[in-house]
Design an enzyme around this catalytic site. Sequence first.
Site, PDB file in Angstrom:
ATOM      1  CE  LYS A  33      -4.180  -1.985   1.861  1.00 21.12           C
ATOM      2  NZ  LYS A  33      -5.004  -2.233   3.020  1.00 21.12           N
ATOM      3  CE  LYS A  39     -13.190  -1.905  -2.815  1.00 20.88           C
ATOM      4  NZ  LYS A  39     -13.084  -2.085  -1.383  1.00 20.88           N
ATOM      5  CE  LYS A  57      -6.276  -7.269  -4.546  1.00 24.06           C
ATOM      6  NZ  LYS A  57      -7.480  -7.520  -3.830  1.00 24.06           N
TER       7      LYS A  57
END
Length: 318
Positions: free
Chosen positions: A111, A193, A190
Amino acid sequence: MRVLSGIQPSGQLHLGNYFGSIVPNLALVGQAEQNFFFIADLHALTSMQEPAVLKQAREDIVLDYLACGFDPTKAIIFEQSQVPEHTQLLWILSCIAPMGLLERAVSYKDKVQQGIRASVGLFTYPVLMAADILLYRATHVPVGRDQKQHVEIARDLAGKFNAAFGEVFVIPEPVIQKDTAVVPGTDGRKMSKSYGNVIPLFGNENTLKKAIMGIVTDSKDAHAPKDPDTCVVYQIHKLFLSGAEAKALAQEYRSGLAYGEAKKRLLATVLEHLAPLRERRLGLKSSVAKEVLEAGRKKAQEVAHTTMAHVRESTGLS
Ligand code: ADP
Ligand code: TRP
């Protein structure tokens, strides 16, 4: 069996969420003694700081869940932020969580690499997730493969807590569907969002068409044989099909089905499959979300309260 799963209200639901989390969760409703599904709104704060957007997303996601077929009389649907025990247990687990365990968590590194700010909350995300799971003594946690490490951290922390303070927590099992462990997105990575590569579950026909027509394919000639195993269009299409149908479709790819035609067929399948969900979704009012969440909160709170009483007792905080 007690089943628990959560989803962040951080954007529109997509086919990855549907096949990786919602469908396996729905399959367990009715089999389990208790089912908990919650909106992980505290987790969402690690990546969004827009109050109006978060508020709307929290409401939307409950209605989306209901439209997907979750029955609030069979499953306890609630919001994480409305049950204060989640953050209380987070602190207690933080005090037994080794730094090294969290430093090895790949999702934090991923992230940060994607540009999400490296906050303390983002780093301790797996500890909050462990608290979510352990609070309800969940035995089974259906998730996509990307969340497996988080469930393993929850297992680890439960074991460490029990060893230090006595048997309070149940060790949870991740439930990962082999076929739908990772649903690919329109760019082949993958579906997520945060990658902007989604096929939205409740998108209108135009949005769905645009997303599906934009799926990446190789540059083989229209009628050249295609390899279904490496084709994203096929990998998504087969999720909607029975084993025999998927096999027959794979054969058509090998015999030279053109990508344009393959995408048109995928669009038709998606529209047909999702039509009843989209219809149900349109008929749901926001007052329903409020009622479901309030009833869910009460039930969840009761269970969370009991577990925290054990935790306080065993840690010397009662
Ligand atoms: P996103 O990556 O879009 O932010 P979330 O992290 O909110 O999705 O995931 C919610 C649930 O859906 C989790 O159980 C996750 O494992 C599952 N999930 C998300 N994307 C996929 C995917 N592409 N394939 C399979 N499962 C997925
Ligand atoms: N981290 C999960 C996700 O992004 C959401 C989540 C939070 C969760 N707490 C959970 C999933 C507990 C299962 C169990 O998808």
